[in-house]
Design a protein around this motif. Structure first.
Motif, short mmCIF file in Angstrom:
data_model
loop_
_atom_site.label_atom_id
_atom_site.label_comp_id
_atom_site.label_asym_id
_atom_site.label_seq_id
_atom_site.Cartn_x
_atom_site.Cartn_y
_atom_site.Cartn_z
N ARG A 153 7.45 10.81 0.68
CA ARG A 153 8.49 9.93 0.16
C ARG A 153 9.78 10.71 0.04
O ARG A 153 9.78 11.94 0.02
CB ARG A 153 8.11 9.39 -1.23
N HIS B 239 0.85 -1.19 0.00
CA HIS B 239 0.00 0.00 0.00
C HIS B 239 0.89 1.24 0.00
O HIS B 239 2.03 1.19 0.47
CB HIS B 239 -0.92 0.01 1.22
N ALA B 240 0.37 2.31 -0.54
CA ALA B 240 1.14 3.56 -0.58
C ALA B 240 1.63 3.95 0.81
O ALA B 240 2.75 4.45 0.98
CB ALA B 240 0.29 4.67 -1.18
N LYS B 241 0.83 3.68 1.83
CA LYS B 241 1.23 4.04 3.20
C LYS B 241 2.45 3.24 3.66
O LYS B 241 3.20 3.70 4.53
CB LYS B 241 0.06 3.80 4.15
N ASP B 242 2.66 2.05 3.08
CA ASP B 242 3.82 1.24 3.45
C ASP B 242 5.12 1.90 2.99
O ASP B 242 6.20 1.53 3.48
CB ASP B 242 3.73 -0.16 2.82
N LEU C 139 -3.16 10.73 0.01
CA LEU C 139 -3.05 10.02 1.28
C LEU C 139 -2.09 10.73 2.25
O LEU C 139 -1.90 10.26 3.38
CB LEU C 139 -2.56 8.59 1.04
N ARG C 140 -1.45 11.82 1.77
CA ARG C 140 -0.49 12.57 2.57
C ARG C 140 0.64 11.67 3.07
O ARG C 140 1.04 11.70 4.24
CB ARG C 140 -1.18 13.27 3.75
N VAL C 141 1.15 10.87 2.14
CA VAL C 141 2.26 9.98 2.45
C VAL C 141 3.54 10.59 1.87
O VAL C 141 3.68 10.70 0.65
CB VAL C 141 2.03 8.58 1.84
N LYS D 201 5.98 5.07 3.21
CA LYS D 201 6.24 6.34 3.90
C LYS D 201 7.73 6.51 4.15
O LYS D 201 8.40 5.62 4.69
CB LYS D 201 5.48 6.39 5.22
N ASN D 202 8.25 7.64 3.68
CA ASN D 202 9.65 8.03 3.86
C ASN D 202 10.64 7.09 3.16
O ASN D 202 11.85 7.12 3.46
CB ASN D 202 10.01 8.16 5.35
N PHE E 241 -0.07 9.51 -3.69
CA PHE E 241 0.62 9.75 -2.41
C PHE E 241 0.17 11.08 -1.79
O PHE E 241 0.05 11.18 -0.55
CB PHE E 241 2.13 9.74 -2.64
#
Length: 302
Positions: free
Chosen positions: A217, A184-187, A213-215, A189-190, A210
């Motif tokens: 990178r 998932h896009a949240k996975d 979802l405010r994720v 993060k950073n 992204f």
């Protein structure tokens, strides 16, 4: 009144067959119809082309002279017919193909190789570049056929969808997320991230997911090609999200692809100039290109 083609055909058939009955069979019309056409021919010419001698139909001297002229004309018609068929069967000239790099280097190259083997008299000019370049060339009729992602909204471009698939997450096999069945896009993060160029439609699609979802990178590298993205991920420069269609048929060593969410659909189309008929050589190439994308589609896991 000018002689009709039907009259000439009836006369020729009688000369060849010897009787009006057999001539009618040749022409697939009735014997009275043949007789009527011959009578009309003689009336318009002002002389007899046949006489009956001892119960048999015989051509007159004028009839034999006319037949010689008719045969010369029919030889000419046969030549024109054969030439016309040859023109329709001839495949020659130059075809200009333009494609997005990610889409042209597999299906495009395969199609061109097959095409060149089948049609040796056609030269191919193959150019690759960004999506907008492809659309600009097709819209301006500077190329005959192209491969680009959809949608296409320009009225000057006709498109045919040939492939649809979802984008995937590309990771090294030793990445902590590589064991996950889905990413998932949240996975991410950073995570250090390999992106497409900032001026590309692909980049807009990925960034919007992204951003929604405010994720965050870590955007480490930008590239225009999926092949480069694959190599960078393989070398440990980061992870990436891209379609299978953008990757080599065989992934570099140490790489895996996992389904990515939220879904980002990829639609691929064959694009051609709108409102103009395609040359036969272009239609034949389009058919081969369709087959290549059909092969790719069959290989995509359900």
């Amino acid at each position: 009144m000018a002689l009709s083609l039907k009259q000439i055909e009836a006369f020729r058939a009688v000369m060849i067959a010897g009787t009006m009955v057999l001539a009618a069979q040749m022409l697939r019309i009735s014997q009275p119809a043949v007789s009527r056409l011959i009578a009309e021919l003689e009336r318009q010419l002002g002389y007899d082309v046949f006489i009956r001698a001892r119960g048999r139909l015989q051509p007159t001297e004028e009839g034999r002279a006319l037949f010689a002229e008719v045969e010369r004309a029919f030889v000419g018609l046969n030549h024109i017919e054969n030439a016309g068929k040859a023109i329709g069967q001839r495949v020659s000239g130059t075809i200009r193909v333009v494609a997005m790099h990610a889409l042209g280097m597999r299906e495009g190259v395969n199609a061109i190789a097959r095409y060149c083997q089948s049609y040796e008299d056609v030269d191919v000019v193959f150019d690759i570049g960004p999506r907008q370049m492809v659309l600009d060339r097709i819209g301006a009729m500077q190329a005959d056929i192209g491969i680009a992602t959809l949608p296409v909204e320009e009225a000057s471009i006709h498109f045919e969808e040939v492939l649809q698939e979802d984008w995937m997450c590309l990771l090294r096999t030793d990445h902590p997320l590589a064991e996950n069945p889905h990413i998932h896009a949240k996975d991410l993060k950073n995570e250090p991230f390999i992106s497409f160029s900032s001026d590309s439609f692909d980049r807009v699609q990925v960034d919007s997911v992204f951003e929604a979802l405010r994720v965050p990178r870590k955007l480490k590298v930008e590239t225009r090609t999926g092949e480069t993205a694959c190599n960078l991920v393989a070398q440990g420069a980061g992870v990436s999200v891209l379609p299978r269609a953008y990757t080599p048929e065989t992934l570099p060593k140490y790489l895996v692809m996992r389904p990515f969410a939220p879904s980002i659909p990829l639609r691929v189309g064959i694009v051609t100039p709108a409102h103009i008929p395609l040359a036969r050589r272009t239609r034949l190439f389009r058919d081969i290109l369709r087959q290549e994308f059909d092969n790719t589609r069959k290989q995509i896991p359900a």
